[in-house]
Scaffold this motif. Structure first.
Motif, PDB file in Angstrom:
ATOM      1  N   LEU A   9       0.825  -1.210   0.000  1.00 37.97           N
ATOM      2  CA  LEU A   9       0.000   0.000   0.000  1.00 37.97           C
ATOM      3  C   LEU A   9       0.859   1.260   0.000  1.00 37.97           C
ATOM      4  CD1 LEU A   9      -2.802  -0.982   2.560  1.00 37.97           C
ATOM      5  CD2 LEU A   9      -3.008  -0.812   0.073  1.00 37.97           C
ATOM      6  N   HIS A  10       0.369   2.265  -0.713  1.00 37.28           N
ATOM      7  CA  HIS A  10       1.022   3.575  -0.766  1.00 37.28           C
ATOM      8  C   HIS A  10       0.046   4.596  -0.196  1.00 37.28           C
ATOM      9  CE1 HIS A  10       3.394   6.684  -3.401  1.00 37.28           C
ATOM     10  NE2 HIS A  10       3.373   7.004  -2.124  1.00 37.28           N
ATOM     11  N   ILE A  11       0.439   5.236   0.901  1.00 35.17           N
ATOM     12  CA  ILE A  11      -0.425   6.193   1.602  1.00 35.17           C
ATOM     13  C   ILE A  11       0.137   7.596   1.463  1.00 35.17           C
ATOM     14  CG2 ILE A  11      -1.434   6.849   3.829  1.00 35.17           C
ATOM     15  CD1 ILE A  11      -2.460   4.190   2.670  1.00 35.17           C
ATOM     16  N   LEU A  30       3.849  -0.173  10.144  1.00 39.36           N
ATOM     17  CA  LEU A  30       2.912  -1.108   9.520  1.00 39.36           C
ATOM     18  C   LEU A  30       3.353  -1.517   8.122  1.00 39.36           C
ATOM     19  CD1 LEU A  30      -0.397   0.552  10.749  1.00 39.36           C
ATOM     20  CD2 LEU A  30       0.463  -1.682  11.426  1.00 39.36           C
ATOM     21  N   GLY A  31       4.403  -0.891   7.611  1.00 42.01           N
ATOM     22  CA  GLY A  31       5.018  -1.359   6.380  1.00 42.01           C
ATOM     23  C   GLY A  31       4.604  -0.684   5.094  1.00 42.01           C
ATOM     24  N   ALA A  65      -1.093   7.732  -8.078  1.00 36.57           N
ATOM     25  CA  ALA A  65      -1.384   6.304  -7.899  1.00 36.57           C
ATOM     26  C   ALA A  65      -1.488   5.899  -6.432  1.00 36.57           C
ATOM     27  CB  ALA A  65      -0.299   5.473  -8.588  1.00 36.57           C
ATOM     28  N   ILE A  66      -1.518   6.860  -5.529  1.00 38.06           N
ATOM     29  CA  ILE A  66      -1.613   6.569  -4.092  1.00 38.06           C
ATOM     30  C   ILE A  66      -2.948   5.887  -3.784  1.00 38.06           C
ATOM     31  CG2 ILE A  66      -1.926   7.727  -1.861  1.00 38.06           C
ATOM     32  CD1 ILE A  66       0.309   9.649  -2.713  1.00 38.06           C
ATOM     33  N   ASP A  67      -2.919   4.928  -2.852  1.00 36.73           N
ATOM     34  CA  ASP A  67      -4.103   4.125  -2.538  1.00 36.73           C
ATOM     35  C   ASP A  67      -5.109   4.841  -1.639  1.00 36.73           C
ATOM     36  OD1 ASP A  67      -3.393   1.470  -3.778  1.00 36.73           O
ATOM     37  OD2 ASP A  67      -1.655   1.734  -2.458  1.00 36.73           O
ATOM     38  N   GLN A 272      -4.727   0.637  11.184  1.00 36.21           N
ATOM     39  CA  GLN A 272      -4.872  -0.716  10.660  1.00 36.21           C
ATOM     40  C   GLN A 272      -6.240  -0.904  10.011  1.00 36.21           C
ATOM     41  OE1 GLN A 272      -4.015  -3.016  14.210  1.00 36.21           O
ATOM     42  NE2 GLN A 272      -2.069  -3.700  13.371  1.00 36.21           N
ATOM     43  N   MET A 273      -7.272  -0.362  10.636  1.00 35.03           N
ATOM     44  CA  MET A 273      -8.602  -0.522  10.075  1.00 35.03           C
ATOM     45  C   MET A 273      -8.723   0.204   8.741  1.00 35.03           C
ATOM     46  SD  MET A 273     -12.232  -0.350  12.031  1.00 35.03           S
ATOM     47  CE  MET A 273     -13.672  -1.095  11.246  1.00 35.03           C
ATOM     48  N   PHE A 274      -8.096   1.371   8.624  1.00 34.26           N
ATOM     49  CA  PHE A 274      -8.116   2.101   7.353  1.00 34.26           C
ATOM     50  C   PHE A 274      -7.359   1.332   6.275  1.00 34.26           C
ATOM     51  CE2 PHE A 274      -6.298   5.581   4.620  1.00 34.26           C
ATOM     52  CZ  PHE A 274      -7.484   5.908   3.988  1.00 34.26           C
ATOM     53  N   LEU A 275      -6.207   0.795   6.642  1.00 32.61           N
ATOM     54  CA  LEU A 275      -5.422   0.029   5.666  1.00 32.61           C
ATOM     55  C   LEU A 275      -6.161  -1.243   5.239  1.00 32.61           C
ATOM     56  CD1 LEU A 275      -1.830   0.394   7.189  1.00 32.61           C
ATOM     57  CD2 LEU A 275      -2.921   1.789   5.414  1.00 32.61           C
ATOM     58  N   ASN A 276      -6.817  -1.905   6.185  1.00 30.73           N
ATOM     59  CA  ASN A 276      -7.624  -3.078   5.829  1.00 30.73           C
ATOM     60  C   ASN A 276      -8.778  -2.697   4.900  1.00 30.73           C
ATOM     61  OD1 ASN A 276      -6.075  -4.871   7.356  1.00 30.73           O
ATOM     62  ND2 ASN A 276      -7.307  -4.565   9.199  1.00 30.73           N
ATOM     63  N   TYR A 277      -9.348  -1.528   5.140  1.00 28.60           N
ATOM     64  CA  TYR A 277     -10.422  -1.007   4.275  1.00 28.60           C
ATOM     65  C   TYR A 277      -9.927  -0.823   2.847  1.00 28.60           C
ATOM     66  CZ  TYR A 277     -13.811   2.476   2.557  1.00 28.60           C
ATOM     67  OH  TYR A 277     -14.737   3.185   1.839  1.00 28.60           O
TER      68      TYR A 277
END
Length: 310
Positions: A9-11, A30-31, A65-67, A272-277
């Motif tokens: 993921l790219h934030i 979180l990587g 292209a950011i997620d 984490q919840m946002f990244l899982n989303y």
């Protein structure tokens, strides 16, 4: 959670000040790949120190292209940054409040297209979740009310008043308990200027629920307390770092019970919840519609104290 869990993921992080640097720290742990909008020397220094992969001076300069995006700018810039990001049609996770005026947040809610969620970290606090679970179980009977205190010495956010800085935390906790009653009274600060604090009451007469809020920027010490009253007792979270919630039963010949809670950091949990989303999971808590509900309560308090969004 291993550092590689979200490596794909790219934030994009907008803002890297005193709080934004914590968000960047946790995102990197979180990587994720993190691109940061940082303008001031201090923000740029934070971005470098906390491991930003890319640093740019504006949203326009960010990779298209950011997620997904996290907004941690000063409060008065939240709305401007959200509007700058909306055309990219990627999920936006903004620090609270989404805006500073009710009409602006109402308009934003109509334009959001499901892309905007708000970072109310106390909804991820294990103690708040334990209190909400106790209310849902009705172990102590039906919930009758709440008393919340959030006081400290000194403003951390210079661009907004106490109602916009501290009050959203407690309103989000009340909402997390099931619903958010209407504002009855907002009492001027007994310690000084009402822009720096107040006492407010909320109520739901149909459900027989009553809430008292003590919010203050000019009270020595640091208090973060939430007590929930039930038909048969009281349960409380007495601090942000408490090891458990304290449960006391009425008319019981027994000492208060401390129920341990996980020592998890709310900021990490909500990220984490946002990244899982972004990977297809359920959306994070606090939709823009719920934020609008919170903003209506804030506006009602501010109107009683000093005439509205001023």
């Amino acid at each position: 959670m291993s550092p590689s869990s979200y490596s794909g993921l790219h934030i994009g992080l907008v803002g890297c000040g005193n709080w934004g640097r914590n968000i960047l720290r946790d995102l990197k742990q979180l990587g994720v790949t993190a691109s940061v909008v940082a303008c001031s020397e201090a923000s740029i220094a934070n971005a470098i120190a906390y491991g930003a992969d890319n640093i740019v001076a504006s949203i326009e300069a960010m990779d298209t292209a950011i997620d997904g995006y996290v907004i941690a700018s000063i409060t008065t810039a939240h709305l401007e940054n959200i509007h700058a990001l909306l055309p990219r049609r990627r999920p936006i996770y903004t620090e609270k409040p989404a805006g500073t005026k009710l009409d602006e947040v109402e308009k934003l809610a109509s334009e959001a297209n499901g892309l905007i969620h708000v970072m109310h970290k106390w909804r991820y606090h294990p103690g708040v979740n334990a209190l909400a679970a106790l209310a849902q179980s009705e172990e102590l009977g039906k919930m009758k009310g709440l008393r919340l205190q959030r006081t400290n010495w000194g403003k951390q956010h210079k661009d907004v008043d106490c109602a916009l800085h501290l009050l959203p935390h407690d309103l989000s906790i009340i909402l997390h308990m099931g619903y958010l009653p209407s504002v009855d009274t907002a009492i001027p600060n007994p310690l000084g200027d009402s822009h720096y604090g107040f006492v407010a009451t909320l109520s739901d007469l149909e459900r027989d629920i009553y809430v008292t809020l003590d919010v203050n920027h000019i009270s020595p010490g640091n208090v973060r307390s939430c007590a929930v009253g039930f038909e048969n007792g009281v349960a409380a979270l007495t601090g942000s770092s408490a090891e458990g919630i304290t449960v006391c039963r009425f008319n019981a010949d027994q000492p208060p019970e401390v129920r341990p809670i996980p020592q998890e950091l709310p900021l990490v949990k909500q990220l984490q919840m946002f990244l899982n989303y972004l990977r297809g999971g359920p959306p994070p808590l606090s939709s823009i519609e719920e934020e609008l509900l919170i903003m209506r309560r804030i506006s009602a308090v501010r109107t009683q104290l000093y005439g509205g969004d001023s």
